[in-house]
Design an enzyme around this catalytic site. Sequence first.
Site, short mmCIF file in Angstrom:
data_model
loop_
_atom_site.label_atom_id
_atom_site.label_comp_id
_atom_site.label_asym_id
_atom_site.label_seq_id
_atom_site.Cartn_x
_atom_site.Cartn_y
_atom_site.Cartn_z
N LYS A 10 3.69 -6.39 -12.04
CA LYS A 10 3.55 -5.33 -11.03
C LYS A 10 4.57 -4.22 -11.29
O LYS A 10 4.25 -3.04 -11.19
CB LYS A 10 3.72 -5.93 -9.62
CG LYS A 10 2.50 -6.76 -9.22
CD LYS A 10 2.70 -7.60 -7.97
CE LYS A 10 1.51 -8.56 -7.81
NZ LYS A 10 1.62 -9.48 -6.69
N GLN A 56 5.91 -11.31 -2.56
CA GLN A 56 5.13 -12.17 -3.46
C GLN A 56 4.94 -13.55 -2.82
O GLN A 56 5.90 -14.20 -2.42
CB GLN A 56 5.88 -12.30 -4.81
CG GLN A 56 5.13 -13.09 -5.85
CD GLN A 56 3.82 -12.44 -6.29
OE1 GLN A 56 3.75 -11.25 -6.52
NE2 GLN A 56 2.77 -13.24 -6.38
N ASP A 79 -0.78 -5.01 0.13
CA ASP A 79 -1.57 -6.20 -0.24
C ASP A 79 -2.82 -6.32 0.65
O ASP A 79 -3.74 -7.07 0.33
CB ASP A 79 -0.73 -7.47 -0.08
CG ASP A 79 -0.18 -7.97 -1.41
OD1 ASP A 79 -0.79 -7.67 -2.45
OD2 ASP A 79 0.86 -8.66 -1.39
#
Length: 279
Positions: free
Chosen positions: A52, A96, A119
């Site tokens: 990422k 995460q 997200d």
Amino acid sequence: MTKIIDGKQISSQIKEELRDRVSALRSRGVEITLAVIIVGEDPASKVYVNNKKKACEFIGIRSLSYELPETTTEEELLQLIQDLNGRTDVNGILVQLPVPKHIDEQKIIHAIDPKKDVDGFHTQNVGSLCVGQKGFVSCTPAGIIQLLRRSDISIAGKECVVIGRSNIVGKPMALLMLQENATVTVCHSRTENLKEVCKRADILIVAIGKPRMITAEYVKEGAVVIDVGIHRDENNKLCGDVNYEDVAPHCSAITPVPGGVGPMTIAMLMNNCVSSVEA
Ligand code: NDP
């Protein structure tokens, strides 16, 4: 002949387009910053976070990295999220997953400001998707829509079967396909006659988390098959939820693993970051 849907190529194309959008924003004095938080030492999570960060660098997004020890408390993590929520120079916040067991994942997801939830996991964003309003969409399903569109696969009016009903993949996938006017069926571990149901699909999207489970017996001749699964097999080779060799000859189009859905997830995360400032 079976078309192999090239997720690597499509994701590169999207990242090039995003780079142009970011440079146009920069020329207007707009910078984008993504805060990435990882708690603990999970090796797979570390690889995802590094990828990422690399994608951010390529596109021109500034990334702030918070690598916290396994012993971080829920309160400490919530405090960090609150600080980042309050910072006007931070546009996106990503924690995460999975987080260590002593931390409540749902609490963390819901602590993130929905306007920074790149997200797309916050219930406000999930709710927006449900009623067809603007909001961040979960990256893997959003990437699959791009794969289909950019491969000229028509969705409207088609029978779509999604196997899997997770909050991250199956459910948002079904909602997106519905938004694209497909006729959608969602299957899960309690579905009866799974093979027969799957065989109805013009577009079969597989997110079961079971290596190579889907064989040709589940697939209608000429169907499009999208494989979300990622596993390492007994020879440490990457494979999906679909038995590719068995299924591919029967499809009009199929995604390989690796190089299908996988690369799209990060591309769509980057897209969410850029959209967060364009809105
Ligand atoms: P989950 O384990 O959360 O969900 C799996 C789903 O499959 C559940 O809804 C479950 O049903 C259903 N299921 C399990 N076994 C069967 C069965 N025998 N028959 C029918 N349905 C079944 O997985 P995720 O959605 O998070 O991920 C799915 C796969 O996609 C995994 O391999 C994961 O690694 C991969 N993945 C890949 C990503 C990418 O970027 N390419 C991103 C995210 C995930 P029930 O609800 O009844 O338990």
